[in-house]
Scaffold this motif. Structure first.
Motif, PDB file in Angstrom:
ATOM      1  N   SER A  91       0.835  -1.202   0.000  1.00  0.00           N
ATOM      2  CA  SER A  91       0.000   0.000   0.000  1.00  0.00           C
ATOM      3  C   SER A  91       0.865   1.245   0.000  1.00  0.00           C
ATOM      4  CB  SER A  91      -0.924   0.012   1.226  1.00  0.00           C
ATOM      5  OG  SER A  91      -1.750   1.161   1.229  1.00  0.00           O
ATOM      6  N   SER A  92       0.987   1.882  -1.158  1.00  0.00           N
ATOM      7  CA  SER A  92       1.687   3.171  -1.249  1.00  0.00           C
ATOM      8  C   SER A  92       0.752   4.204  -1.865  1.00  0.00           C
ATOM      9  CB  SER A  92       2.992   3.024  -2.033  1.00  0.00           C
ATOM     10  OG  SER A  92       2.778   2.363  -3.256  1.00  0.00           O
ATOM     11  N   GLY A  93       0.514   4.116  -3.178  1.00  0.00           N
ATOM     12  CA  GLY A  93      -0.502   4.990  -3.761  1.00  0.00           C
ATOM     13  C   GLY A  93      -1.862   4.761  -3.112  1.00  0.00           C
ATOM     14  N   ALA A  94      -2.135   3.520  -2.742  1.00  0.00           N
ATOM     15  CA  ALA A  94      -3.396   3.211  -2.061  1.00  0.00           C
ATOM     16  C   ALA A  94      -3.476   3.919  -0.711  1.00  0.00           C
ATOM     17  CB  ALA A  94      -3.533   1.703  -1.874  1.00  0.00           C
ATOM     18  N   THR A  95      -2.327   4.143  -0.060  1.00  0.00           N
ATOM     19  CA  THR A  95      -2.304   4.880   1.197  1.00  0.00           C
ATOM     20  C   THR A  95      -2.729   6.327   0.986  1.00  0.00           C
ATOM     21  OG1 THR A  95      -0.546   3.480   2.068  1.00  0.00           O
ATOM     22  CG2 THR A  95      -0.816   5.636   3.086  1.00  0.00           C
ATOM     23  N   LEU A  96      -2.208   6.945  -0.073  1.00  0.00           N
ATOM     24  CA  LEU A  96      -2.580   8.330  -0.374  1.00  0.00           C
ATOM     25  C   LEU A  96      -4.062   8.419  -0.736  1.00  0.00           C
ATOM     26  CD1 LEU A  96       0.539   9.404  -2.478  1.00  0.00           C
ATOM     27  CD2 LEU A  96       0.150   9.679  -0.019  1.00  0.00           C
ATOM     28  N   THR A  97      -4.549   7.440  -1.491  1.00  0.00           N
ATOM     29  CA  THR A  97      -5.960   7.442  -1.864  1.00  0.00           C
ATOM     30  C   THR A  97      -6.855   7.294  -0.629  1.00  0.00           C
ATOM     31  OG1 THR A  97      -5.442   6.499  -4.031  1.00  0.00           O
ATOM     32  CG2 THR A  97      -7.706   6.267  -3.257  1.00  0.00           C
ATOM     33  N   TRP A  98      -6.488   6.386   0.260  1.00  0.00           N
ATOM     34  CA  TRP A  98      -7.276   6.166   1.475  1.00  0.00           C
ATOM     35  C   TRP A  98      -7.307   7.424   2.346  1.00  0.00           C
ATOM     36  CZ3 TRP A  98      -5.870   6.168   6.701  1.00  0.00           C
ATOM     37  CH2 TRP A  98      -6.832   5.660   7.579  1.00  0.00           C
ATOM     38  N   THR A  99      -6.140   8.047   2.529  1.00  0.00           N
ATOM     39  CA  THR A  99      -6.072   9.240   3.367  1.00  0.00           C
ATOM     40  C   THR A  99      -6.803  10.403   2.717  1.00  0.00           C
ATOM     41  OG1 THR A  99      -3.878   8.450   4.046  1.00  0.00           O
ATOM     42  CG2 THR A  99      -4.516  10.645   4.755  1.00  0.00           C
ATOM     43  N   ALA A 100      -6.720  10.485   1.392  1.00  0.00           N
ATOM     44  CA  ALA A 100      -7.461  11.529   0.689  1.00  0.00           C
ATOM     45  C   ALA A 100      -8.961  11.361   0.884  1.00  0.00           C
ATOM     46  CB  ALA A 100      -7.118  11.514  -0.797  1.00  0.00           C
ATOM     47  N   GLY A 101      -9.421  10.120   0.962  1.00  0.00           N
ATOM     48  CA  GLY A 101     -10.836   9.874   1.220  1.00  0.00           C
ATOM     49  C   GLY A 101     -11.271  10.408   2.570  1.00  0.00           C
ATOM     50  N   LEU A 102     -10.357  10.423   3.536  1.00  0.00           N
ATOM     51  CA  LEU A 102     -10.676  10.955   4.861  1.00  0.00           C
ATOM     52  C   LEU A 102     -10.640  12.477   4.913  1.00  0.00           C
ATOM     53  CD1 LEU A 102      -8.595   8.597   7.211  1.00  0.00           C
ATOM     54  CD2 LEU A 102     -11.028   8.424   6.655  1.00  0.00           C
ATOM     55  N   LEU A 103      -9.697  13.067   4.174  1.00  0.00           N
ATOM     56  CA  LEU A 103      -9.387  14.480   4.380  1.00  0.00           C
ATOM     57  C   LEU A 103      -9.782  15.408   3.239  1.00  0.00           C
ATOM     58  CD1 LEU A 103      -5.796  14.135   5.923  1.00  0.00           C
ATOM     59  CD2 LEU A 103      -7.953  14.411   7.140  1.00  0.00           C
ATOM     60  N   THR A 104      -9.749  14.931   2.019  1.00  0.00           N
ATOM     61  CA  THR A 104      -9.904  15.855   0.881  1.00  0.00           C
ATOM     62  C   THR A 104     -10.926  15.351  -0.132  1.00  0.00           C
ATOM     63  OG1 THR A 104      -8.010  14.826  -0.255  1.00  0.00           O
ATOM     64  CG2 THR A 104      -7.558  16.767   1.116  1.00  0.00           C
ATOM     65  N   GLY A 105     -11.888  14.590   0.332  1.00  0.00           N
ATOM     66  CA  GLY A 105     -12.928  14.119  -0.578  1.00  0.00           C
ATOM     67  C   GLY A 105     -12.414  13.203  -1.666  1.00  0.00           C
ATOM     68  N   GLY A 106     -11.307  12.529  -1.419  1.00  0.00           N
ATOM     69  CA  GLY A 106     -10.749  11.602  -2.398  1.00  0.00           C
ATOM     70  C   GLY A 106      -9.768  12.223  -3.373  1.00  0.00           C
ATOM     71  N   ASP A 107      -9.491  13.515  -3.254  1.00  0.00           N
ATOM     72  CA  ASP A 107      -8.590  14.218  -4.172  1.00  0.00           C
ATOM     73  C   ASP A 107      -7.153  14.077  -3.664  1.00  0.00           C
ATOM     74  OD1 ASP A 107      -7.087  16.049  -5.634  1.00  0.00           O
ATOM     75  OD2 ASP A 107      -8.728  17.498  -5.780  1.00  0.00           O
ATOM     76  N   VAL A 108      -6.369  13.208  -4.313  1.00  0.00           N
ATOM     77  CA  VAL A 108      -5.002  12.958  -3.866  1.00  0.00           C
ATOM     78  C   VAL A 108      -4.135  14.196  -4.064  1.00  0.00           C
ATOM     79  CG1 VAL A 108      -2.926  11.565  -4.266  1.00  0.00           C
ATOM     80  CG2 VAL A 108      -5.166  10.467  -4.211  1.00  0.00           C
ATOM     81  N   GLY A 109      -4.352  14.915  -5.157  1.00  0.00           N
ATOM     82  CA  GLY A 109      -3.594  16.145  -5.380  1.00  0.00           C
ATOM     83  C   GLY A 109      -3.813  17.150  -4.266  1.00  0.00           C
ATOM     84  N   ALA A 110      -5.067  17.276  -3.840  1.00  0.00           N
ATOM     85  CA  ALA A 110      -5.368  18.181  -2.728  1.00  0.00           C
ATOM     86  C   ALA A 110      -4.727  17.692  -1.436  1.00  0.00           C
ATOM     87  CB  ALA A 110      -6.884  18.312  -2.563  1.00  0.00           C
TER      88      ALA A 110
END
Length: 511
Positions: free
Chosen positions: A322-341
């Protein structure tokens, strides 16, 4: 002599020429890179220039905790869609000299032998439904046999346990099973060739990397009938001719096949010991060539990188789950799923403020190989904000790569490719925590470029080009700060693994 045959597909501006020659034609290889979340296609000329690109998404589903599935039909349609988008950019004088395939590894597809109809979902490489079976059904002798013959540990990530599960849960009938390369070769070729590539085969736990064939002992260990498996061939052996599945014209040869991480290694030109690459995707693969087959005591698993001209090339490879998947998961918590944000949020703080995220959502891969590990968030205080959590997610990607690099040993060159390399913060964190230079590829499509390079070589062209570096990141952390961060990370990994007593391997030096 038969007259030359021409097939013109006006709607995609494809000119396919069989027989004869044209001084003004441009020979191109269609390189298809089928990954976990998308399929990319690139038209590559003999000089390594990418003339056109196309892509199509591929969905991933998680019907139960720990289960990861895909639709085989959708994977096949994504190949055709990506190829169509790419071939729309084919020059008017372009001529397809061949097709090259780079594919996701370890995922398992099952299909009817006669019709090619998929049977059930694709069981993804991240899937861990067989983790308990791996722990209980394979004894120490079996594990030793797997390690000796394949260089790999018994783990749910690899294909054989998935194949066993598929065969146990499918209705009776004449079924074929294979990795994604075998499925695409079956779909692309006239007559539905039942073939796979040796490097992909080496990721199944069934392929003996010393004899370069399926191991009868390991087939018996996992209960996989030999007739269900495809025939493994060398990476540049040729895999039949396309059957004219539009937009790919009839008769174009499939010249070369590589597993995606292996293709990236080849595309980077990392063909000598001391050179390594990291491909940042849903997970991350860190790979470095070795001069021969390493002993079973190697710190990370061995893989067959490729088999070219009958000569095997081996590599050490550490896989992060889990690397990119980690960023995606955390983005789901914090930025509505936007990894760039998420990355932009992480950029607003100088560090994680002491917060550590160990993303053991499906356990830990290399170098720990602990499927019982659980995700850990630690170090939060009343002063912790969303930006610190975002930064901890970014750091987690880099820390996991560092774990593998430290297990492998000293490296002369470290090259990076994949989606996360577009985020400057992620790459700077990587350079900081490694304490060394990170060369980021100038080309996003390194896997496609690597398998295209092999295809051109198989076609008789002396292709020597590499992806090259676009941006170079240099570590800026001092030794003490880096050691402190690495020691804190190691402590939280021990917590994730429920290690009762832990002595940090990276104790910070005295100030």
């Amino acid at each position: 002599m038969d007259a030359p045959c021409y097939v013109l597909f006006i709607q995609h501006r494809i000119i396919f020429h069989r027989g004869g020659s044209s001084m003004s034609s441009i020979d191109l290889v269609l390189a298809i890179d089928q990954g976990t979340t998308n399929t990319k296609a690139a038209l590559v000329d003999a000089a390594g220039r990418i003339r056109a690109l196309g892509s199509a998404p591929v969905g991933v589903s998680t019907p139960r905790p720990g289960w990861v599935e895909q639709d085989a039909g959708r994977i096949w349609r994504s190949v055709l869609e990506a190829a169509a988008a790419c071939l729309a950019g084919l020059p008017a004088t372009g001529r397809l000299a061949g097709v090259a395939l780079s594919t996701q590894r370890e995922s398992v597809v099952a299909w009817r032998a006669g019709t090619g109809e998929p049977v059930g979902p694709v069981i993804g490489w991240q899937d861990r439904r067989t983790a308990a079976w791996c722990a209980e059904a394979i004894d120490d002798a079996g594990r030793a046999a797997v390690l000796k013959r394949t260089g790999l540990r018994v783990d749910a990530m690899f294909s054989a346990p998935k194949m066993r599960w598929v065969l146990d849960h499918l209705p009776a009938g004449d079924v074929r099973v294979g990795t994604v390369d075998a499925w695409l070769i079956r779909q692309l070729t006239a007559g539905g060739e039942h073939l796979c590539e040796a490097g992909n085969a080496s990721r199944t736990l069934l392929y003996d990397v010393t004899t370069l064939a399926w191991s009868p002992e390991l087939l018996a260990l996992f209960g996989i009938p030999a007739q269900a498996l495809p025939q493994p061939l060398a990476s540049d052996a040729g895999f039949g001719r396309c059957r004219g599945a539009a937009p790919i014209p009839d008769g174009v040869p499939i010249v070369a096949v590589l597993a995606d991480s292996h293709a990236a290694l080849y595309g980077h030109g990392c063909v000598r010991p001391g050179m390594a690459k990291a491909t940042y995707g849903t997970g991350t693969s860190v790979m470095t060539p070795v001069p021969g087959l390493p002993p079973s005591t190697a710190p990370v698993p061995t893989t067959l990188a490729w088999l070219i001209g009958g000569v095997p090339a081996y590599a050490l490879e550490g896989n992060i789950l889990s690397s990119g998947a980690t960023l995606t998961w955390t983005a789901g918590l914090l930025t509505g799923g936007d990894v760039g944000a998420l990355v932009r949020l992480a950029e607003t703080v100088p560090d994680s403020g002491g917060v550590t995220l160990v993303p053991a959502f499906a356990g830990l891969g290399a170098p720990h190989w602990d499927r019982s590990a659980q995700a850990v968030f630690a170090g939060m205080t009343t002063g912790t904000g969303p930006a610190h959590v975002a930064r901890a997610a970014v750091d987690a990607v880099a820390h996991q790569v560092c774990d593998i690099v430290e297990a492998i040993g000293p490296l002369r060159t470290f090259r990076a490719d994949g989606g996360a390399t577009s985020a400057a913060l992620v790459m700077q964190c990587q350079a900081d925590l490694l304490g060394r230079q990170v060369d980021v590829s100038a080309v996003a499509e390194v896997s496609a470029l690597g398998v295209a390079k092999l295809a051109w070589q198989a076609l008789g062209h002396p292709a020597t080009w590499t992806a090259g570096a676009d941006v170079v990141y240099t570590g800026t952390l001092g030794d003490i700060d880096r050691a402190e961060r690495r020691a804190r990370w190691a402590g939280e990994v021990a917590r994730a693994r429920f290690t009762p007593a832990f002595t940090p391997a990276f104790a910070p030096p005295e100030r």
